[in-house]
Design an enzyme around this catalytic site. Structure first.
Site, PDB file in Angstrom:
ATOM      1  N   PRO A 112       0.823  -1.214   0.000  1.00  0.00           N
ATOM      2  CA  PRO A 112       0.000   0.000   0.000  1.00  0.00           C
ATOM      3  C   PRO A 112       0.856   1.263   0.000  1.00  0.00           C
ATOM      4  CG  PRO A 112      -0.237  -1.197   2.093  1.00  0.00           C
ATOM      5  CD  PRO A 112       0.580  -2.064   1.177  1.00  0.00           C
ATOM      6  N   GLY A 114       2.348   4.842   0.779  1.00  0.00           N
ATOM      7  CA  GLY A 114       2.478   5.793   1.891  1.00  0.00           C
ATOM      8  C   GLY A 114       2.058   5.231   3.235  1.00  0.00           C
ATOM      9  N   ALA A 115       2.114   3.898   3.387  1.00  0.00           N
ATOM     10  CA  ALA A 115       1.576   3.279   4.603  1.00  0.00           C
ATOM     11  C   ALA A 115       2.679   2.771   5.529  1.00  0.00           C
ATOM     12  CB  ALA A 115       0.629   2.151   4.224  1.00  0.00           C
ATOM     13  N   GLY A 116       3.931   3.110   5.235  1.00  0.00           N
ATOM     14  CA  GLY A 116       5.021   2.712   6.130  1.00  0.00           C
ATOM     15  C   GLY A 116       5.671   1.402   5.748  1.00  0.00           C
ATOM     16  N   LEU A 117       5.292   0.854   4.586  1.00  0.00           N
ATOM     17  CA  LEU A 117       5.887  -0.418   4.161  1.00  0.00           C
ATOM     18  C   LEU A 117       6.880  -0.238   3.009  1.00  0.00           C
ATOM     19  CD1 LEU A 117       2.832  -2.885   4.350  1.00  0.00           C
ATOM     20  CD2 LEU A 117       4.533  -2.363   6.102  1.00  0.00           C
ATOM     21  N   GLY A 118       7.299   0.979   2.787  1.00  0.00           N
ATOM     22  CA  GLY A 118       8.371   1.206   1.818  1.00  0.00           C
ATOM     23  C   GLY A 118       7.939   1.069   0.366  1.00  0.00           C
ATOM     24  N   SER A 119       6.694   1.466   0.076  1.00  0.00           N
ATOM     25  CA  SER A 119       6.197   1.347  -1.309  1.00  0.00           C
ATOM     26  C   SER A 119       7.037   2.188  -2.265  1.00  0.00           C
ATOM     27  CB  SER A 119       4.738   1.773  -1.388  1.00  0.00           C
ATOM     28  OG  SER A 119       4.606   3.085  -0.872  1.00  0.00           O
ATOM     29  N   ASP A 164      15.255   2.890   3.693  1.00  0.00           N
ATOM     30  CA  ASP A 164      14.213   2.206   2.909  1.00  0.00           C
ATOM     31  C   ASP A 164      14.781   1.659   1.594  1.00  0.00           C
ATOM     32  OD1 ASP A 164      12.754   3.461   4.912  1.00  0.00           O
ATOM     33  OD2 ASP A 164      11.100   4.001   3.593  1.00  0.00           O
TER      34      ASP A 164
HETATM   35  C1  MEV Z   1      10.101   6.411   6.231  1.00  0.00           C
HETATM   36  O1  MEV Z   1       9.802   5.103   5.749  1.00  0.00           O
HETATM   37  C2  MEV Z   1      11.204   6.334   7.234  1.00  0.00           C
HETATM   38  C3  MEV Z   1      11.672   7.674   7.785  1.00  0.00           C
HETATM   39  O2  MEV Z   1      12.714   7.375   8.742  1.00  0.00           O
HETATM   40  C4  MEV Z   1      12.222   8.572   6.712  1.00  0.00           C
HETATM   41  C5  MEV Z   1      13.533   8.072   6.127  1.00  0.00           C
HETATM   42  O3  MEV Z   1      14.239   7.296   6.736  1.00  0.00           O
HETATM   43  O4  MEV Z   1      13.840   8.514   5.000  1.00  0.00           O
HETATM   44  C6  MEV Z   1      10.568   8.407   8.533  1.00  0.00           C
END
Ligand code: MEV
Length: 338
Positions: A112, A114-119, A164
């Site tokens: 997904p 922008g959900a924190g899974l590195g899309s 990421d």
């Molecule tokens: C975003 O997935 C992770 C952050 O630490 C930003 C980054 O490392 O570039 C918030």
């Protein structure tokens, strides 16, 4: 037609603090973005993207990010997706020494947006790999990681770490501290992901932490403390046998650190009600630990639980749109069709 794929990731520890030079340990997971690149006879770039948790869209543009399709998705998500693809194409053109190369690009992803899974990292890594291979100039995974980092750095106005993109390019668990990036050994950790169906604005969240850190010494100390958690987590991981099933004592120790890490991220203002309620649902279900993953603001949490309890509890948690087990992806970027 060249097809490459790259995995998404969860952060075991260290997001946000990694932007300021503290270490972080992201782990690649078996959810992939696949990018197809076919060189064109002109210098245009045509992008077709479906399954990006967007309603499918097709756009033809001439390399400028300002050209957008008329689709019913949040503009910021679409801008972000197009910005990353545009930046990946620029990096591929530069790496291959073909500034006018045009491509038909198709993106398919089960990560997904922008959900924190590195899309975005997965799309950029797979995109640069597919485009450079299509031009006959393949890059090594480390070169891809570096190019992908530069692409993210440009799109995120200089507010990006290497975490990421390095994790997506190399696969497995990695340790990133500034420019120092390496793969590390971990046992196969039992990750469970809860997704609230939403997304966070990485740029705004990173900027928010930067402001807090500049204003308050205790916020700066919080960032340093996240680094301390990561160092402690690394020490624990080093004692584990990477080839054995992780023992519950190890999971309990890592889980405690994840819980602590989540508390500090909340203090820095990057959690959300939906993320906190999924974290608590996971803990109540018996997870060894749970925390938000990635930039926060909405999106995903990651928990450690070898039993089915956390996944089941999350699937009944109000505000959780999807819950799934995420296997460690030992392979990073790879060619699906040469
Ligand atoms: C975003 O997935 C992770 C952050 O630490 C930003 C980054 O490392 O570039 C918030």
């Amino acid at each position: 037609m060249t097809v490459c794929s790259a995995p998404g990731k969860v952060y075991l520890f260290g997001e946000h603090a990694v932007v300021y030079g503290e270490p972080a340990v992201p782990c690649a997971i078996e959810r992939r973005a696949r990018v197809t690149a076919e060189p064109r006879s002109d210098d245009h770039v045509r992008v077709e993207a479906e399954d990006l948790s967007l309603d499918g869209f097709t756009v033809e543009y001439d390399g400028a990010v300002g050209d957008h399709p008329d689709v019913d998705v949040e503009r910021s998500l679409l801008d972000a997706a197009m910005g990353y693809i545009d930046a990946a194409v620029s990096q591929a053109r530069e790496a291959a020494g073909e500034p006018d190369a045009g491509f038909d690009i198709a993106v398919e992803s089960d990560i997904p947006l922008g959900a924190g899974l590195g899309s975005s990292a997965a799309v950029v890594v797979a995109g640069i790999d597919a485009a450079t291979r299509a031009l006959g100039e393949p890059l090594s995974p480390r070169e891809l990681a570096d190019r992908a980092y530069r692409a993210e750095y440009d799109v995120q106005d200089g507010q990006a770490s290497r975490a990421d993109t390095f994790c997506s390019a190399m696969g497995g668990a990695v340790r990133v501290e500034g420019d120092d990036c390496e793969r590390i050994k971990t046992p196969n950790l039992p990750f469970v992901v809860g997704f609230d169906g939403g997304a966070g604005d990485t740029g705004a969240l990173v900027a928010g932490v930067r402001e807090l850190k500049a204003e308050y010494d205790f916020a700066a100390d919080t960032v340093t403390s996240i680094g301390d958690i990561v160092r402690e987590g690394e020490r624990i991981l080093e004692t584990a046998d990477p080839d054995a099933e992780p023992e519950s004592e190890l999971l309990a120790e890592l889980g405690d650190l994840m819980n602590f890490n989540h508390g500090l991220l909340s203090a820095l203002g990057v959690s959300a009600r939906s993320l906190d309620s999924m974290v608590w649902a996971a803990r109540d279900a018996g997870a060894h630990g749970a925390k938000l993953t990635g930039a926060g603001g909405g999106g995903c949490i990651v928990a450690l639980d070898p039993t089915p309890e956390t996944e089941t509890a999350l699937s009944f948690t109000q505000g959780c749109a999807d819950a799934f087990r995420a296997e460690l992806a030992t392979e990073g970027v790879r060619v699906e069709a040469p």
